[in-house]
Motif scaffolding. Structure first.
Motif, PDB file in Angstrom:
ATOM      1  N   MET A 118      -7.213   4.405 -24.166  1.00 31.50           N
ATOM      2  CA  MET A 118      -6.850   4.765 -22.802  1.00 31.50           C
ATOM      3  C   MET A 118      -6.118   3.575 -22.190  1.00 31.50           C
ATOM      4  N   GLU A 119      -5.540   3.759 -21.002  1.00 34.24           N
ATOM      5  CA  GLU A 119      -4.782   2.666 -20.396  1.00 34.24           C
ATOM      6  C   GLU A 119      -4.841   2.755 -18.879  1.00 34.24           C
ATOM      7  N   VAL A 120      -4.812   1.585 -18.255  1.00 36.45           N
ATOM      8  CA  VAL A 120      -4.772   1.492 -16.792  1.00 36.45           C
ATOM      9  C   VAL A 120      -3.584   0.622 -16.402  1.00 36.45           C
ATOM     10  N   TYR A 121      -2.828   1.070 -15.392  1.00 34.45           N
ATOM     11  CA  TYR A 121      -1.709   0.290 -14.854  1.00 34.45           C
ATOM     12  C   TYR A 121      -2.058  -0.160 -13.438  1.00 34.45           C
ATOM     13  N   LEU A 122      -1.768  -1.422 -13.124  1.00 35.91           N
ATOM     14  CA  LEU A 122      -1.782  -1.916 -11.744  1.00 35.91           C
ATOM     15  C   LEU A 122      -0.345  -2.234 -11.364  1.00 35.91           C
ATOM     16  N   TYR A 123       0.168  -1.567 -10.330  1.00 35.87           N
ATOM     17  CA  TYR A 123       1.525  -1.817  -9.861  1.00 35.87           C
ATOM     18  C   TYR A 123       1.488  -2.805  -8.688  1.00 35.87           C
ATOM     19  N   PHE A 124       2.389  -3.794  -8.713  1.00 38.08           N
ATOM     20  CA  PHE A 124       2.470  -4.732  -7.597  1.00 38.08           C
ATOM     21  C   PHE A 124       3.884  -5.303  -7.505  1.00 38.08           C
ATOM     22  N   ASP A 125       4.058  -6.285  -6.606  1.00 36.15           N
ATOM     23  CA  ASP A 125       5.393  -6.808  -6.278  1.00 36.15           C
ATOM     24  C   ASP A 125       6.287  -5.711  -5.719  1.00 36.15           C
ATOM     25  N   LEU A 126       5.679  -4.767  -5.012  1.00 38.23           N
ATOM     26  CA  LEU A 126       6.424  -3.680  -4.364  1.00 38.23           C
ATOM     27  C   LEU A 126       6.523  -3.938  -2.869  1.00 38.23           C
ATOM     28  N   PRO A 127       7.716  -3.829  -2.276  1.00 39.84           N
ATOM     29  CA  PRO A 127       7.819  -3.926  -0.814  1.00 39.84           C
ATOM     30  C   PRO A 127       6.985  -2.841  -0.135  1.00 39.84           C
ATOM     31  N   GLU A 128       6.726  -3.040   1.146  1.00 38.66           N
ATOM     32  CA  GLU A 128       5.831  -2.131   1.878  1.00 38.66           C
ATOM     33  C   GLU A 128       6.272  -0.681   1.822  1.00 38.66           C
TER      34      GLU A 128
END
Length: 276
Positions: free
Chosen positions: A200-210
């Motif tokens: 299985m896999e989990v993604y954390l997304y970041f460095d995204l503007p508001e």
């Protein structure tokens, strides 16, 4: 600690947008002065966000684990996506700057997180999996991670994969963890897509503007759905599900996998003609 349960693929097909978000999206990971943990029964991964401010935060086992301490029968990887911080493990302190990572082996009793400056707190993103053996703790800075360059500007997916917890970098039981950075003007990740029944896999997304979002695609290849993901939110993907996304701008994401093997290239690729 929040508990999440798995769903059969046939049930997954019937989920509304709200139900998909409730079951698979982790919206609040990093809250000042708190440890937020989600325990998924999909391969028993624990996903966590730790944001210390005024005082150090100590990781506790809780009734959910039925253990004396958190890592009694578990291993863990952590990557800092915030300001400078420290992790103290049984009295030994490791300094983690932005995007530095660490692997923590089974058997470590005390795990304490702290920020160097509470005005610019560290944000430790953690993945933890059951472990059958104890392997040495190892800090892995961004420069120490194994790099893989993939994609092209023509396909809008030029990116660098940084492998932190990976057999070519260090030894772990089952956890594999790393970070992918998309270059400017590139917005697609993991497309063409794949599944891997073994993990299985989990993604954390970041460095995204508001105001930016990522459309994260999930579900079986012939029954795809999407979940809108915003900055510093994570998505759980069962083994039968694709896990790819496209953003309104470039972004960074951390991926973590647990399951039957650690073979990064063990993927069941999906021809673009079969996607629905």
């Amino acid at each position: 600690m929040e508990i999440r349960y798995p769903a059969h693929p046939e049930a997954f097909k019937t989920y509304t947008t709200d139900r998909l978000r409730q079951e698979y999206l982790i919206e609040k990971l990093f809250e000042p002065g708190q440890i937020n943990l989600v325990y998924s029964h999909v391969d028993r991964i624990i996903v966590g966000g730790v944001c210390p401010t005024d005082a150090a935060l100590t990781l506790e086992a809780g009734k959910e684990l039925g253990a004396e301490y958190f890592l009694e029968r578990r291993e863990m990887g952590a990557i800092n996506i915030g300001g400078a911080g420290t992790i103290t493990l049984d009295g030994e302190t490791f300094s983690l700057g932005p995007r530095d990572g660490i692997y923590i082996g089974k058997g470590i009793k005390e795990v304490a997180f702290a920020s160097v400056d509470k005005a610019a707190p560290a944000k430790f993103y953690c993945n933890s999996a059951p472990a059958h053996a104890a392997y040495p703790t190892k800090k892995v800075g961004l420069a120490d991670a194994r790099q893989v360059h993939l994609g092209s500007l023509e396909e809008s997916n030029k990116r660098i994969i940084y492998q932190y917890v990976h057999p070519d970098v260090l030894q772990s039981c089952q956890l594999v963890m790393g970070m992918t950075i998309l270059e400017p003007c590139n917005v697609w990740n993991t497309m063409p897509c794949h599944t891997h029944e073994r993990r299985m896999e989990v993604y954390l997304y970041f460095d995204l503007p508001e105001k930016a979002v990522v459309f994260h695609f999930t579900g079986e290849p012939t029954e795809t759905r999407h979940i809108i993901v915003r900055n510093e939110q994570a998505v759980i993907s069962p083994s039968y599900s694709i896990h790819s996304g496209v953003g309104t701008t470039n972004y960074t994401f951390i991926w973590g996998m647990v399951g039957e093997n650690q073979t990064f290239t063990d993927m069941d690729h999906v021809p673009m003609s079969e996607l629905r």
